[in-house]
Design a protein around this motif. Structure first.
Motif, PDB file in Angstrom:
ATOM      1  N   LEU A   4      17.393  20.793  39.196  1.00 37.72           N
ATOM      2  CA  LEU A   4      16.285  20.052  40.318  1.00 37.72           C
ATOM      3  C   LEU A   4      16.482  20.921  41.617  1.00 37.72           C
ATOM      4  CD1 LEU A   4      17.544  16.350  39.904  1.00 37.72           C
ATOM      5  CD2 LEU A   4      15.850  17.588  38.836  1.00 37.72           C
ATOM      6  N   VAL A   5      15.174  21.427  42.154  1.00 40.43           N
ATOM      7  CA  VAL A   5      15.171  22.230  43.481  1.00 40.43           C
ATOM      8  C   VAL A   5      14.375  21.435  44.305  1.00 40.43           C
ATOM      9  CG1 VAL A   5      14.414  24.360  44.378  1.00 40.43           C
ATOM     10  CG2 VAL A   5      15.447  24.312  42.069  1.00 40.43           C
ATOM     11  N   GLU A   6      14.770  20.924  45.467  1.00 40.14           N
ATOM     12  CA  GLU A   6      14.275  20.336  46.535  1.00 40.14           C
ATOM     13  C   GLU A   6      13.596  21.217  47.657  1.00 40.14           C
ATOM     14  OE1 GLU A   6      18.029  17.494  46.003  1.00 40.14           O
ATOM     15  OE2 GLU A   6      17.601  19.406  46.987  1.00 40.14           O
ATOM     16  N   SER A   7      12.773  20.787  48.340  1.00 45.85           N
ATOM     17  CA  SER A   7      12.044  21.425  49.360  1.00 45.85           C
ATOM     18  C   SER A   7      11.431  20.571  50.154  1.00 45.85           C
ATOM     19  CB  SER A   7      10.973  22.543  48.642  1.00 45.85           C
ATOM     20  OG  SER A   7      10.081  21.831  48.142  1.00 45.85           O
ATOM     21  N   GLY A   8      11.001  21.039  51.443  1.00 46.24           N
ATOM     22  CA  GLY A   8      10.140  20.243  52.254  1.00 46.24           C
ATOM     23  C   GLY A   8      10.884  19.500  53.562  1.00 46.24           C
ATOM     24  N   GLY A   9      12.598  19.696  53.548  1.00 48.85           N
ATOM     25  CA  GLY A   9      13.072  18.954  54.708  1.00 48.85           C
ATOM     26  C   GLY A   9      12.918  19.803  55.899  1.00 48.85           C
TER      27      GLY A   9
END
Length: 115
Positions: A4-9
């Motif tokens: 899982l790779v998050e982005s957008g913070g």
């Protein structure tokens, strides 16, 4: 395994908006709940929002009416649209994928709401 790779913070002023993304890869079959959690300094990790493969959603009371969770099956990605952000929303946000056997977590993305 599931990655899982998050982005957008990032940093946003009170009242502003951000959209977080969580891209899933690997053995994504049998994931039945996708969600977002957050952890503020000195506090326990808490559920922010979740969505099932049947598109049932669940929200923490503190974000109802301000945050929206959604998913794009074609991209294996789910999102958290955060509007009317408040300083108390400041935390590290983690995406989560749940199978019957275990949970998977992203690395976390920092959201800071400050003027």
């Amino acid at each position: 395994q599931v990655q899982l790779v998050e982005s957008g913070g990032g940093l946003v002023q009170p009242g502003g908006s951000l959209r977080l993304s969580c891209a899933a890869s690997g053995n994504i079959f049998s994931i039945y709940v996708m969600g977002w959690y957050r952890q503020a300094p000195g506090k326990q990790r808490e559920l922010v929002a979740s969505i099932t493969t049947g598109d049932s959603t669940n929200y923490a009371d503190s974000v109802k009416g301000r945050f929206t969770i959604s998913r794009d099956n074609a991209k294996n990605t789910w999102y958290l649209q955060m509007n009317s952000l408040k300083p108390e929303d400041t935390a590290v946000y983690y995406c989560n994928a749940r199978k019957i056997t275990r949970d998977y977590w992203g690395q976390g993305t920092q959201v800071t709401v400050s003027s």
